[in-house]
Design a protein around this motif. Structure first.
Motif, PDB file in Angstrom:
ATOM      1  N   THR A 217      44.580  36.209  38.367  1.00  0.00           N
ATOM      2  CA  THR A 217      44.347  35.099  39.293  1.00  0.00           C
ATOM      3  C   THR A 217      45.644  34.751  40.020  1.00  0.00           C
ATOM      4  O   THR A 217      46.736  35.088  39.570  1.00  0.00           O
ATOM      5  CB  THR A 217      43.860  33.859  38.542  1.00  0.00           C
ATOM      6  OG1 THR A 217      44.938  33.366  37.743  1.00  0.00           O
ATOM      7  CG2 THR A 217      42.686  34.191  37.664  1.00  0.00           C
ATOM      8  N   GLU A 218      45.499  34.074  41.131  1.00  0.00           N
ATOM      9  CA  GLU A 218      46.675  33.652  41.899  1.00  0.00           C
ATOM     10  C   GLU A 218      47.637  32.899  40.995  1.00  0.00           C
ATOM     11  O   GLU A 218      48.846  33.120  41.048  1.00  0.00           O
ATOM     12  CB  GLU A 218      46.256  32.745  43.044  1.00  0.00           C
ATOM     13  CG  GLU A 218      45.399  33.421  44.084  1.00  0.00           C
ATOM     14  CD  GLU A 218      45.011  32.431  45.164  1.00  0.00           C
ATOM     15  OE1 GLU A 218      45.124  31.214  44.917  1.00  0.00           O
ATOM     16  OE2 GLU A 218      44.591  32.868  46.245  1.00  0.00           O
ATOM     17  N   ARG A 219      47.090  32.021  40.184  1.00  0.00           N
ATOM     18  CA  ARG A 219      47.934  31.193  39.315  1.00  0.00           C
ATOM     19  C   ARG A 219      48.698  32.064  38.314  1.00  0.00           C
ATOM     20  O   ARG A 219      49.903  31.866  38.104  1.00  0.00           O
ATOM     21  CB  ARG A 219      47.055  30.173  38.595  1.00  0.00           C
ATOM     22  CG  ARG A 219      46.435  29.138  39.539  1.00  0.00           C
ATOM     23  CD  ARG A 219      45.227  28.448  38.895  1.00  0.00           C
ATOM     24  NE  ARG A 219      44.690  27.365  39.713  1.00  0.00           N
ATOM     25  CZ  ARG A 219      43.730  27.505  40.618  1.00  0.00           C
ATOM     26  NH1 ARG A 219      43.206  28.703  40.833  1.00  0.00           N
ATOM     27  NH2 ARG A 219      43.291  26.486  41.317  1.00  0.00           N
ATOM     28  N   ASP A 220      48.005  33.019  37.723  1.00  0.00           N
ATOM     29  CA  ASP A 220      48.676  33.895  36.757  1.00  0.00           C
ATOM     30  C   ASP A 220      49.732  34.757  37.438  1.00  0.00           C
ATOM     31  O   ASP A 220      50.842  34.915  36.940  1.00  0.00           O
ATOM     32  CB  ASP A 220      47.648  34.789  36.050  1.00  0.00           C
ATOM     33  CG  ASP A 220      46.786  34.003  35.078  1.00  0.00           C
ATOM     34  OD1 ASP A 220      47.151  32.834  34.790  1.00  0.00           O
ATOM     35  OD2 ASP A 220      45.764  34.524  34.623  1.00  0.00           O
ATOM     36  N   LEU A 221      49.362  35.348  38.585  1.00  0.00           N
ATOM     37  CA  LEU A 221      50.314  36.193  39.308  1.00  0.00           C
ATOM     38  C   LEU A 221      51.577  35.419  39.643  1.00  0.00           C
ATOM     39  O   LEU A 221      52.689  35.920  39.456  1.00  0.00           O
ATOM     40  CB  LEU A 221      49.670  36.723  40.590  1.00  0.00           C
ATOM     41  CG  LEU A 221      48.901  38.038  40.477  1.00  0.00           C
ATOM     42  CD1 LEU A 221      48.242  38.367  41.806  1.00  0.00           C
ATOM     43  CD2 LEU A 221      49.813  39.162  40.065  1.00  0.00           C
ATOM     44  N   ALA A 222      51.393  34.210  40.129  1.00  0.00           N
ATOM     45  CA  ALA A 222      52.550  33.389  40.490  1.00  0.00           C
ATOM     46  C   ALA A 222      53.424  33.162  39.262  1.00  0.00           C
ATOM     47  O   ALA A 222      54.654  33.258  39.334  1.00  0.00           O
ATOM     48  CB  ALA A 222      52.077  32.053  41.070  1.00  0.00           C
ATOM     49  N   ALA A 223      52.799  32.878  38.138  1.00  0.00           N
ATOM     50  CA  ALA A 223      53.559  32.635  36.909  1.00  0.00           C
ATOM     51  C   ALA A 223      54.296  33.895  36.476  1.00  0.00           C
ATOM     52  O   ALA A 223      55.469  33.847  36.124  1.00  0.00           O
ATOM     53  CB  ALA A 223      52.611  32.159  35.804  1.00  0.00           C
ATOM     54  N   GLN A 224      53.612  35.038  36.552  1.00  0.00           N
ATOM     55  CA  GLN A 224      54.223  36.294  36.119  1.00  0.00           C
ATOM     56  C   GLN A 224      55.471  36.629  36.930  1.00  0.00           C
ATOM     57  O   GLN A 224      56.461  37.120  36.407  1.00  0.00           O
ATOM     58  CB  GLN A 224      53.222  37.441  36.252  1.00  0.00           C
ATOM     59  CG  GLN A 224      52.142  37.449  35.189  1.00  0.00           C
ATOM     60  CD  GLN A 224      51.157  38.604  35.393  1.00  0.00           C
ATOM     61  OE1 GLN A 224      51.504  39.623  35.983  1.00  0.00           O
ATOM     62  NE2 GLN A 224      49.938  38.422  34.920  1.00  0.00           N
TER      63      GLN A 224
ATOM     64  N   ALA B 283      40.131  39.340  49.014  1.00  0.00           N
ATOM     65  CA  ALA B 283      39.914  38.125  48.219  1.00  0.00           C
ATOM     66  C   ALA B 283      38.461  37.699  48.319  1.00  0.00           C
ATOM     67  O   ALA B 283      37.935  37.549  49.423  1.00  0.00           O
ATOM     68  CB  ALA B 283      40.826  37.005  48.715  1.00  0.00           C
ATOM     69  N   ARG B 284      37.821  37.546  47.172  1.00  0.00           N
ATOM     70  CA  ARG B 284      36.428  37.087  47.154  1.00  0.00           C
ATOM     71  C   ARG B 284      36.379  35.674  46.571  1.00  0.00           C
ATOM     72  O   ARG B 284      36.639  35.485  45.384  1.00  0.00           O
ATOM     73  CB  ARG B 284      35.562  38.023  46.328  1.00  0.00           C
ATOM     74  CG  ARG B 284      35.559  39.443  46.865  1.00  0.00           C
ATOM     75  CD  ARG B 284      34.666  40.340  46.035  1.00  0.00           C
ATOM     76  NE  ARG B 284      35.074  41.737  46.143  1.00  0.00           N
ATOM     77  CZ  ARG B 284      34.765  42.669  45.244  1.00  0.00           C
ATOM     78  NH1 ARG B 284      34.031  42.355  44.189  1.00  0.00           N
ATOM     79  NH2 ARG B 284      35.178  43.913  45.395  1.00  0.00           N
ATOM     80  N   HIS B 285      36.049  34.748  47.401  1.00  0.00           N
ATOM     81  CA  HIS B 285      36.028  33.337  47.037  1.00  0.00           C
ATOM     82  C   HIS B 285      35.182  33.121  45.785  1.00  0.00           C
ATOM     83  O   HIS B 285      34.016  33.493  45.758  1.00  0.00           O
ATOM     84  CB  HIS B 285      35.466  32.510  48.186  1.00  0.00           C
ATOM     85  CG  HIS B 285      35.656  31.037  48.021  1.00  0.00           C
ATOM     86  ND1 HIS B 285      35.482  30.146  49.055  1.00  0.00           N
ATOM     87  CD2 HIS B 285      36.025  30.293  46.962  1.00  0.00           C
ATOM     88  CE1 HIS B 285      35.717  28.930  48.625  1.00  0.00           C
ATOM     89  NE2 HIS B 285      36.041  28.985  47.353  1.00  0.00           N
ATOM     90  N   GLY B 286      35.790  32.540  44.766  1.00  0.00           N
ATOM     91  CA  GLY B 286      35.070  32.224  43.543  1.00  0.00           C
ATOM     92  C   GLY B 286      35.038  33.358  42.548  1.00  0.00           C
ATOM     93  O   GLY B 286      34.652  33.168  41.399  1.00  0.00           O
ATOM     94  N   SER B 287      35.450  34.543  42.979  1.00  0.00           N
ATOM     95  CA  SER B 287      35.365  35.703  42.092  1.00  0.00           C
ATOM     96  C   SER B 287      36.745  36.205  41.673  1.00  0.00           C
ATOM     97  O   SER B 287      37.040  36.310  40.489  1.00  0.00           O
ATOM     98  CB  SER B 287      34.581  36.808  42.775  1.00  0.00           C
ATOM     99  OG  SER B 287      34.675  38.005  42.040  1.00  0.00           O
ATOM    100  N   GLY B 288      37.592  36.509  42.641  1.00  0.00           N
ATOM    101  CA  GLY B 288      38.912  37.042  42.306  1.00  0.00           C
ATOM    102  C   GLY B 288      39.493  37.838  43.454  1.00  0.00           C
ATOM    103  O   GLY B 288      38.917  37.911  44.539  1.00  0.00           O
ATOM    104  N   ILE B 289      40.626  38.461  43.198  1.00  0.00           N
ATOM    105  CA  ILE B 289      41.298  39.274  44.196  1.00  0.00           C
ATOM    106  C   ILE B 289      41.194  40.736  43.758  1.00  0.00           C
ATOM    107  O   ILE B 289      41.432  41.053  42.592  1.00  0.00           O
ATOM    108  CB  ILE B 289      42.780  38.886  44.318  1.00  0.00           C
ATOM    109  CG1 ILE B 289      42.896  37.381  44.536  1.00  0.00           C
ATOM    110  CG2 ILE B 289      43.446  39.632  45.439  1.00  0.00           C
ATOM    111  CD1 ILE B 289      44.292  36.866  44.319  1.00  0.00           C
ATOM    112  N   TYR B 290      40.841  41.609  44.667  1.00  0.00           N
ATOM    113  CA  TYR B 290      40.626  43.001  44.326  1.00  0.00           C
ATOM    114  C   TYR B 290      41.430  43.913  45.240  1.00  0.00           C
ATOM    115  O   TYR B 290      41.682  43.573  46.401  1.00  0.00           O
ATOM    116  CB  TYR B 290      39.145  43.353  44.441  1.00  0.00           C
ATOM    117  CG  TYR B 290      38.252  42.519  43.556  1.00  0.00           C
ATOM    118  CD1 TYR B 290      37.792  43.010  42.336  1.00  0.00           C
ATOM    119  CD2 TYR B 290      37.876  41.233  43.924  1.00  0.00           C
ATOM    120  CE1 TYR B 290      36.982  42.254  41.516  1.00  0.00           C
ATOM    121  CE2 TYR B 290      37.061  40.456  43.098  1.00  0.00           C
ATOM    122  CZ  TYR B 290      36.622  40.974  41.899  1.00  0.00           C
ATOM    123  OH  TYR B 290      35.828  40.217  41.080  1.00  0.00           O
TER     124      TYR B 290
END
Lengths: 233, 233
Positions: free
Chosen positions: B36-43, B66-73
């Motif tokens: 997720t964006e949040r995890d990536l930013a933290a990493q 980016a698929r809203h509500g699903s994730g980034i692929y």
DNA sequence: CCCCCGGGGTGGTCGGACCAATACCGTCAT
DNA sequence: ATGACGGTATTGGTCCGACCACCCCGGGGG
């Protein structure tokens, strides 16, 4: 009541289209400075965050240029600016697509070399020769690769089509070439590469477009065929 | 003490390079979902805002989706995905650069048409003919343009090089063609265009690569020369 | 067994705050 | 008068926290 909002896509996407549109319509000239992020966001009725994402996207595309502390400017919109992203394609392509890319490069490079043979000036030819001799004078793969790239870049420049040169530049991005050549030159392809470069140079000196086209096509085609055979395994 | 931070460029720029690198190294496969964006930013030790700008940039480049509500692929990284941005180049180019773009298109399109003549299947040929007849059966400029684009697209597809087809698609983007043709077809170029298309079709039917190459080169060259003369004024 | 719906997770947007680089302008020494 | 200096306002870069919109999945009811 509201008339301006087609509401298509995300807010950021709309901002990107709006800015692109302003440039396409000529309301924003190359080199011109845009309003501040804060003002732009206010004008289009969105938050600064969303506007920043739009600006960042256009920056990566080579359309805008952000100067910290100064402002946001439209680039010169020249071939080099806009086609820089072409390198990403080369860097992220693998497998069969690499062969396709080399096929495109073969087509463009052979034509560019033919054009160069007809138009190249003595000064440009001297520049080409400089990199040719430098390339043959060293054994450092890094340096060889650098001069190899410069050799072809000078030729593409001499063809007189900046757009074509920029595309070829992308198709020969450093990481792309390094990746392909790693295995290729292990098979003693150095000598062959030198012969091919010499053939291209001879055709340029003779101002012989057809010979130049053939030499360039053979040069790229060699790598292309080798890569094709690698994929077969 | 710190070992990983070369501190080059902006935080967002670094994030873009990191993600691109992960894909290039194969640690991220096409179609795979990212954290997720949040995890990536933290990493990567940055704020979500900066990470979002990086993701947005890669999304525009056709690398991520980016698929809203699903994730980034990661996209499939196919030619069409990555070369979509090529249309931007065509849309924002003006003046002499338009001629250069048409020259590139002439080179690629003529080769693609030659390849198509050798390889095209009956099914693909039928598809080409469908658009050819549809194009000649109407007077609506919009419809003509649409079938014109499809006509050339089918041919490019039949050439068997998706990358080349994607580039040609970008060079023939809707707004680009519409802009150039607006003035061109006012000079009664309809009839000539139909003759040229017919010639290309004949060469395809005859499976004659050289005739196909010549016909395609002449077709694009016509527009190119007209545009060149327009710039002279 | 299937359908529906509700909640948790995820991307999208917003607003504000602060930092860092730049540009502008007034001041002061020459 | 002029040029070097320095301070300050401007502007992009980063971070934070909150809330919304949407999707997916799983539990409960039919």
């Amino acid at each position: 009541m509201d008339e301006t909002a087609p509401q298509k896509g995300t807010v950021t996407q709309r901002a990107i289209e709006r800015i692109k549109g302003m440039i396409a319509e000529g309301r924003l000239e190359p080199g011109q400075r845009l309003p501040t992020e804060r003002d732009l966001a206010a004008q289009l009725g969105m938050s600064r965050s969303s506007m920043r994402e739009a600006i960042r996207a256009l920056t990566v595309l080579g359309v805008l240029e952000a100067r910290h502390g100064s402002g946001i400017y439209v680039t010169q919109l020249e071939a080099g600016d806009l086609l820089e992203t072409f390198g990403v394609v080369a860097d992220l392509s693998r497998g069969p697509r690499l062969v396709e890319l080399l096929e495109v490069r073969r087509i463009l490079e052979s034509t560019a070399t033919a054009l160069a043979a007809a138009r190249i000036t003595p000064d440009q030819l001297a520049e080409v020769e400089k990199h040719l001799t430098a390339m043959n004078a060293t054994d450092d793969p890094e340096e060889i690769l650098a001069h190899d790239l410069a050799f072809h870049r000078e030729i593409a420049m001499a063809a007189g089509n900046d757009t074509m040169a920029a595309i070829l530049e992308g198709l020969s991005s450093r990481t792309f070439r390094a990746r392909v050549w790693r295995g290729y030159q292990e098979e003693g392809a150095f000598a062959r590469t030198r012969r091919e470069h010499a053939a291209i140079h001879r055709a340029l000196v003779a101002h012989d477009p057809e010979a130049a086209r053939a030499a360039a096509a053979a040069h790229v085609g060699e790598v292309e065929q080798w890569l094709r055979s690698q994929l077969g395994e």
